[in-house]
Design an enzyme around this catalytic site. Sequence first.
Site, PDB file in Angstrom:
ATOM      1  CG  PHE A  41      27.841  40.244  49.057  1.00 53.70           C
ATOM      2  CD1 PHE A  41      27.780  41.451  49.726  1.00 53.70           C
ATOM      3  CD2 PHE A  41      28.795  40.091  48.059  1.00 53.70           C
ATOM      4  CE1 PHE A  41      28.656  42.485  49.413  1.00 53.70           C
ATOM      5  CE2 PHE A  41      29.682  41.115  47.738  1.00 53.70           C
ATOM      6  CZ  PHE A  41      29.616  42.314  48.415  1.00 53.70           C
ATOM      7  CD  GLN A  56      31.246  37.019  39.235  1.00 50.00           C
ATOM      8  OE1 GLN A  56      32.029  37.544  40.013  1.00 50.00           O
ATOM      9  NE2 GLN A  56      30.388  36.088  39.595  1.00 50.00           N
ATOM     10  CG  HIS A  96      30.231  43.085  39.601  1.00 54.59           C
ATOM     11  ND1 HIS A  96      29.251  44.022  39.864  1.00 54.59           N
ATOM     12  CD2 HIS A  96      30.662  42.640  40.802  1.00 54.59           C
ATOM     13  CE1 HIS A  96      29.108  44.130  41.181  1.00 54.59           C
ATOM     14  NE2 HIS A  96      29.948  43.305  41.771  1.00 54.59           N
ATOM     15  CG  LEU A 116      32.988  46.616  41.474  1.00 50.40           C
ATOM     16  CD1 LEU A 116      32.105  45.717  40.620  1.00 50.40           C
ATOM     17  CD2 LEU A 116      33.772  45.775  42.464  1.00 50.40           C
ATOM     18  CD  GLU A 156      26.879  40.834  44.919  1.00 46.42           C
ATOM     19  OE1 GLU A 156      27.438  40.620  43.836  1.00 46.42           O
ATOM     20  OE2 GLU A 156      26.520  39.920  45.678  1.00 46.42           O
ATOM     21  NE  ARG A 183      29.186  39.628  42.348  1.00 44.18           N
ATOM     22  CZ  ARG A 183      30.364  39.831  42.900  1.00 44.18           C
ATOM     23  NH1 ARG A 183      31.454  39.290  42.371  1.00 44.18           N
ATOM     24  NH2 ARG A 183      30.477  40.553  43.988  1.00 44.18           N
ATOM     25  CG  HIS A 237      34.066  41.518  38.992  1.00 42.86           C
ATOM     26  ND1 HIS A 237      34.790  42.595  39.474  1.00 42.86           N
ATOM     27  CD2 HIS A 237      33.703  40.794  40.076  1.00 42.86           C
ATOM     28  CE1 HIS A 237      34.856  42.511  40.804  1.00 42.86           C
ATOM     29  NE2 HIS A 237      34.223  41.428  41.186  1.00 42.86           N
ATOM     30  NE  ARG A 261      34.585  35.925  42.541  1.00 41.79           N
ATOM     31  CZ  ARG A 261      34.384  37.098  43.151  1.00 41.79           C
ATOM     32  NH1 ARG A 261      34.016  37.142  44.425  1.00 41.79           N
ATOM     33  NH2 ARG A 261      34.560  38.223  42.499  1.00 41.79           N
TER      34      ARG A 261
HETATM   35  C1  LIG Z   1      37.402  45.893  41.907  1.00 40.58           C
HETATM   36  C2  LIG Z   1      37.315  44.532  42.537  1.00 40.58           C
HETATM   37  C3  LIG Z   1      36.560  44.328  43.677  1.00 40.58           C
HETATM   38  C4  LIG Z   1      36.467  43.066  44.249  1.00 40.58           C
HETATM   39  N1  LIG Z   1      35.721  42.895  45.386  1.00 40.58           N
HETATM   40  C5  LIG Z   1      35.697  41.685  45.977  1.00 40.58           C
HETATM   41  C6  LIG Z   1      35.014  41.499  47.206  1.00 40.58           C
HETATM   42  O1  LIG Z   1      34.455  42.427  47.787  1.00 40.58           O
HETATM   43  N2  LIG Z   1      34.988  40.265  47.748  1.00 40.58           N
HETATM   44  C7  LIG Z   1      35.601  39.205  47.163  1.00 40.58           C
HETATM   45  O2  LIG Z   1      35.565  38.110  47.703  1.00 40.58           O
HETATM   46  N3  LIG Z   1      36.286  39.360  46.007  1.00 40.58           N
HETATM   47  C8  LIG Z   1      36.350  40.570  45.410  1.00 40.58           C
HETATM   48  N4  LIG Z   1      37.054  40.718  44.247  1.00 40.58           N
HETATM   49  C9  LIG Z   1      37.861  39.595  43.740  1.00 40.58           C
HETATM   50  C10 LIG Z   1      39.116  39.441  44.592  1.00 40.58           C
HETATM   51  O3  LIG Z   1      39.533  40.698  45.045  1.00 40.58           O
HETATM   52  C11 LIG Z   1      40.253  38.803  43.820  1.00 40.58           C
HETATM   53  O4  LIG Z   1      39.811  37.651  43.164  1.00 40.58           O
HETATM   54  C12 LIG Z   1      41.389  38.415  44.765  1.00 40.58           C
HETATM   55  O5  LIG Z   1      41.732  39.496  45.588  1.00 40.58           O
HETATM   56  C13 LIG Z   1      42.595  37.932  44.000  1.00 40.58           C
HETATM   57  O6  LIG Z   1      43.652  37.754  44.910  1.00 40.58           O
HETATM   58  P1  LIG Z   1      44.989  37.019  44.495  1.00 40.58           P
HETATM   59  O7  LIG Z   1      45.843  36.995  45.695  1.00 40.58           O
HETATM   60  O8  LIG Z   1      44.655  35.731  43.839  1.00 40.58           O
HETATM   61  O9  LIG Z   1      45.616  37.932  43.348  1.00 40.58           O
HETATM   62  P2  LIG Z   1      45.995  39.485  43.302  1.00 40.58           P
HETATM   63  O10 LIG Z   1      45.602  40.231  44.493  1.00 40.58           O
HETATM   64  O11 LIG Z   1      45.521  39.955  41.973  1.00 40.58           O
HETATM   65  O12 LIG Z   1      47.589  39.451  43.284  1.00 40.58           O
HETATM   66  C14 LIG Z   1      48.335  38.962  42.189  1.00 40.58           C
HETATM   67  C15 LIG Z   1      49.804  39.109  42.509  1.00 40.58           C
HETATM   68  O13 LIG Z   1      50.582  38.474  41.492  1.00 40.58           O
HETATM   69  C16 LIG Z   1      51.681  39.292  41.161  1.00 40.58           C
HETATM   70  N5  LIG Z   1      52.104  38.951  39.805  1.00 40.58           N
HETATM   71  C17 LIG Z   1      51.326  38.710  38.724  1.00 40.58           C
HETATM   72  N6  LIG Z   1      52.099  38.452  37.649  1.00 40.58           N
HETATM   73  C18 LIG Z   1      53.392  38.532  38.063  1.00 40.58           C
HETATM   74  C19 LIG Z   1      54.663  38.378  37.426  1.00 40.58           C
HETATM   75  N7  LIG Z   1      54.778  38.117  36.123  1.00 40.58           N
HETATM   76  N8  LIG Z   1      55.785  38.520  38.174  1.00 40.58           N
HETATM   77  C20 LIG Z   1      55.696  38.822  39.490  1.00 40.58           C
HETATM   78  N9  LIG Z   1      54.526  38.994  40.141  1.00 40.58           N
HETATM   79  C21 LIG Z   1      53.392  38.839  39.437  1.00 40.58           C
HETATM   80  C22 LIG Z   1      51.154  40.700  41.331  1.00 40.58           C
HETATM   81  O14 LIG Z   1      52.205  41.614  41.521  1.00 40.58           O
HETATM   82  C23 LIG Z   1      50.295  40.552  42.580  1.00 40.58           C
HETATM   83  O15 LIG Z   1      51.084  40.694  43.731  1.00 40.58           O
HETATM   84  C24 LIG Z   1      37.155  41.980  43.653  1.00 40.58           C
HETATM   85  C25 LIG Z   1      37.924  42.178  42.520  1.00 40.58           C
HETATM   86  C26 LIG Z   1      37.989  43.437  41.952  1.00 40.58           C
HETATM   87  C27 LIG Z   1      38.802  43.589  40.685  1.00 40.58           C
END
Ligand SMILES: Cc1cc2nc3c(=O)[nH]c(=O)nc-3n(C[C@H](O)[C@H](O)[C@H](O)COP(=O)(O)OP(=O)(O)OC[C@H]3O[C@@H](n4cnc5c(N)ncnc54)[C@H](O)[C@@H]3O)c2cc1C
Length: 559
Positions: free
Chosen positions: A114, A227, A229, A239, A242, A273, A337, A372
């Site tokens: 990566f 960021q 991407h 997306l 990568e 990135r 991203h 990142r």
């Molecule tokens: C398309 C894409 C591909 C990616 N690929 C990678 C990768 O390969 N490797 C990597 O390391 N990172 C990757 N990332 C980044 C990574 O996936 C995210 O940064 C990470 O998964 C975020 O996880 P989280 O648990 O912080 O939040 P999230 O998974 O976004 O979860 C947020 C939670 O908060 C809840 N929530 C929000 N607001 C409220 C509210 N008002 N009331 C109740 N619930 C609420 C939502 O329902 C959800 O359950 C990628 C991101 C994207 C967008």
Amino acid sequence: MLEHDVLIIGAGLAGMRAAIAARAGGANAAIISKVHPVRSHSSAAQGGINAALTDRGDEWEDHAYDTIKGSDYLGDQDAIEVMCRSAGQSLIDMEHMGVTFNRDEEGKLGTRAFGGQRRARTFFVGDFTGQALLHVMFEQLIKSGVQRYEEWFVTSLIIEEGQVAGVTALEIRTGKLHAIRAKSVIFCSGGCGRLFEPSTNALIVTGDGMALAYNAGAKLMDMEMVQYHPTTISGSGVLLSEAARGEGAYLRDKNGERFMEKYAPNMMELASRDVVSRSEQTEINAGNGVNGCVLLDCTHLGEKLIMEKLGQIRELGLDLTGKDMIKELVPIRPGMHYIMGGIKTDIDGQTNLPGVYAAGECANVSVHGGNRLGANSLLDTIVFGERSGTHAAAFTRGQSYINVNEGEVVAREEQRLQGMLDRPDNGDRWGKIRLAMGDSMNRNVAVFRNKEGIEETIQELQELKTRYTSVPVHNKGKVFNTDLIFALELGFMLDCAETIAVSALERKESRGAQFRIDYPKRDDENWLKHIVVSQGEVGPELSNLPVTITKWTPEERKY
Ligand SMILES: Cc1cc2nc3c(=O)[nH]c(=O)nc-3n(C[C@H](O)[C@H](O)[C@H](O)COP(=O)(O)OP(=O)(O)OC[C@H]3O[C@@H](n4cnc5c(N)ncnc54)[C@H](O)[C@@H]3O)c2cc1C
């Protein structure tokens, strides 16, 4: 009254990991999510998760160095040490929970390269790693007995005696408003990508938690670090992981040149990135692109590898651009991203508010700094989700609940929401304002920035905030009132957007994802420091914090 020792807001990877840890620590834990947990944005992660495994000849210090260099020396090195040191164990834990990571010919856990890393240390499940992790984590969550409030939307924090004492939340299915009392709250509410248009993020990624915490007095940090991407599809912003470049794909200009040779002769397409996105945008601006894009070339990788390891993104490319990456070049461009900034926490997830924690993309433990590295975010969610859950459980032990007058709290919040429903129908719809905000951010707070542009966006955001106060809500119903929810989300988004723009204006240098064409150099003497934003009397107030440096002295960054 509903009450829990530890209430986790968000059921993505960070939230579920935190909840399982809090439960294991003996707390009565609950998790609340506005969507079904496995629909959280974590499920969209494609490429993988980083870890340095010693028995592969990799060392956590090397991972830490790559992360620090990737962060353009803005990441706090004590936090990065914690993350990289824990990565191996966290990965093995996930494997033991049941994640079926890809394996190599010898049957060992497989890796792919990566960006910004000198070694292949990204572990993966095809090109749907996030989904694989999230589903396994959800099984563990069910097993743990943590109470789940699925499809409940947190509308506000309950503040009593100057402290966060729980949340109010709308049960989306019925429209009933509840108060939930908690001794400790952990924000795991994800990023705020959708305040840019387009973005790779799911439509639900609207910065709710960041805005709620900020408005309750929590500090946000490094918000200017957004960021872009390098490989997103023009228009939709979707997306293409990568992982494609990790498996060996090239980037070409309209003449077929691999232009990264000019910008990063050693790492080429796998530079960090920020560097690759900037290089692409420079080529596009110079007229060397094709319809505002450059080209992703996977044709030499072969059908077998593409179908085995990149099947999902091949389909995305086919559906959204009409190009089949097995035999054609796919047009891509830099797109919003991820947000490196977020709610400032220490290495145990504690914010500056007692009992309030944050982990995952909404938080800023300061492991990503100015940029990142790909596949470090899933790692961040797992490592710091677990640490926050464990710490919060210990914090609540022996604590009693703060008094909350449930009837009063619910009535006050119901009145506020009713006020929105009762608005006359003469303002702009939320969609119009959301799009104007997204356009403005993507125009002026993107890969290249300058003073005039950022000031224009700050001005536009002020106007949008004023217009927001008269956004009408057409649906007056109770059941699944997404009209009301989208209107509430827009309020959170506007707050986050403002903190990003004012921080970008403040940082008068170029570092990581922040490139100021009016200050094109990194300036360690004046700007090797974090920008912190707090909600003041009349708007955002800025201050600074030093960057923690343990043993890696800042040096010039070349790839
Ligand atoms: C398309 C894409 C591909 C990616 N690929 C990678 C990768 O390969 N490797 C990597 O390391 N990172 C990757 N990332 C980044 C990574 O996936 C995210 O940064 C990470 O998964 C975020 O996880 P989280 O648990 O912080 O939040 P999230 O998974 O976004 O979860 C947020 C939670 O908060 C809840 N929530 C929000 N607001 C409220 C509210 N008002 N009331 C109740 N619930 C609420 C939502 O329902 C959800 O359950 C990628 C991101 C994207 C967008």
